[in-house]
Motif scaffolding. Structure first.
Motif, PDB file in Angstrom:
ATOM      1  N   GLU A 117      -7.235   3.287  -5.430  1.00 57.24           N
ATOM      2  CA  GLU A 117      -6.899   4.458  -4.743  1.00 57.24           C
ATOM      3  C   GLU A 117      -8.024   5.351  -4.197  1.00 57.24           C
ATOM      4  OE1 GLU A 117      -3.181   6.323  -6.671  1.00 57.24           O
ATOM      5  OE2 GLU A 117      -4.452   8.203  -6.275  1.00 57.24           O
ATOM      6  N   GLY A 120      -3.557   4.231  -1.285  1.00 57.98           N
ATOM      7  CA  GLY A 120      -3.824   3.177  -2.377  1.00 57.98           C
ATOM      8  C   GLY A 120      -3.269   1.842  -1.924  1.00 57.98           C
ATOM      9  N   ASN A 148       0.956  -1.272  -0.003  1.00 58.86           N
ATOM     10  CA  ASN A 148       0.021   0.041  -0.175  1.00 58.86           C
ATOM     11  C   ASN A 148       0.831   1.306   0.035  1.00 58.86           C
ATOM     12  OD1 ASN A 148      -0.017   0.753   3.114  1.00 58.86           O
ATOM     13  ND2 ASN A 148       0.215  -1.381   2.923  1.00 58.86           N
TER      14      ASN A 148
END
Length: 266
Positions: free
Chosen positions: A237, A224, A197
């Motif tokens: 995202e 995201g 992430n």
């Protein structure tokens, strides 16, 4: 706007179904074991870098990165156990080490990388991709390039994103061509969430709006998640952004994008 929203939601739903399709259990188990072996090699590689590093701040970042890989390793172990139960408790024979693992000891790998840094020319590597959805509450299609930076922040690698796209306001009365420049912190799986992430923020500038006029500076923040897929990187995202023209009310709101990126080099 409602029709556009329904179309994007339908696309997102179909993509979710595709990712949810189960693989053949035997093949899935082999792939899981291969991935687990790769993570184990990466942990060994990071441990060597920690032992050889003289910078305490660099060591701290490498240790946190290694902890993230260890968390991923535990998740893969759990997935393997569950998959073996699904196929009746019959585990496969250990997967043979592929050439990239057995060909060269990890100790030699780090030394070879040092030789490459000195003897080989620097190649520019970057990711190119695109995303679609909503940007600052405007329906948008955006193309992007991401460049890795040589800086670590705790367990995160850093990168910069340059993007450009086309966005249309909620009431369809105005269109924008925004250019973005964003700084991104990329976290390994196990940090913040169980998947890879990232967090980021940046500025945008509407180089063109309806009426062939340029706009003004805006900004965005975002979070995201991403994973390997389709021989590249699939990402989703969410965030918040503002598009400004400088002569009309700012267009601001939620950002929700999904897309795909692939590595390139020159």
């Amino acid at each position: 706007m409602k029709k556009t929203s329904i179309i994007f939601l339908a696309v997102f739903f179909v993509q979710s179904l595709v990712f949810a399709l189960p693989l053949d259990e035997q093949k899935a188990l082999k792939e899981l074991k291969n991935e687990m072996a790769k993570i184990q090699d990466e942990i060994k590689f990071l441990q060597l870098r920690i032992n050889k590093s003289k910078s305490e701040s660099a060591k701290t970042g490498l240790v946190q990165m290694m902890d993230g890989h260890k968390a991923r390793l535990e998740k893969y172990k759990n997935k393997i156990e569950m998959t073996e139960k699904i196929i009746g408790g019959k585990s496969l024979e250990p997967v043979e080490e592929t050439p990239h693992k057995s060909e060269m000891p990890v100790e030699k790998k780090i030394e070879q990388e040092r030789v490459k840094e000195v003897s080989q020319p620097k190649w520019i590597k970057f990711e190119i991709g695109s995303g679609a959805g909503f940007f600052s509450a405007a329906t948008a299609i955006i193309g992007e390039s991401r460049f890795s930076l040589p800086f670590l922040w705790r367990s995160a690698n850093t990168s910069i994103r340059v993007a450009c796209g086309l966005a249309q306001s909620e009431d369809t009365s105005r269109r924008y061509v925004p250019v973005q420049v964003d700084g991104i912190l990329n976290f390994p799986a196990g940090v913040i969430t169980g998947v890879e992430n990232y967090l980021g923020a940046g500025l945008n500038y509407a180089i063109l709006t309806s009426g062939h006029t340029s706009g003004s500076l805006g900004g965005e923040i975002f979070y995201g998640v991403e994973s390997d897929g389709f021989e590249g990187r699939v990402f989703g995202e969410i965030g918040y952004g503002i598009l400004r023209t400088g002569f009309s009310p700012a267009h601001k709101g939620l950002t929700v994008l999904c897309g795909f990126r692939k590595w390139w080099g020159i």
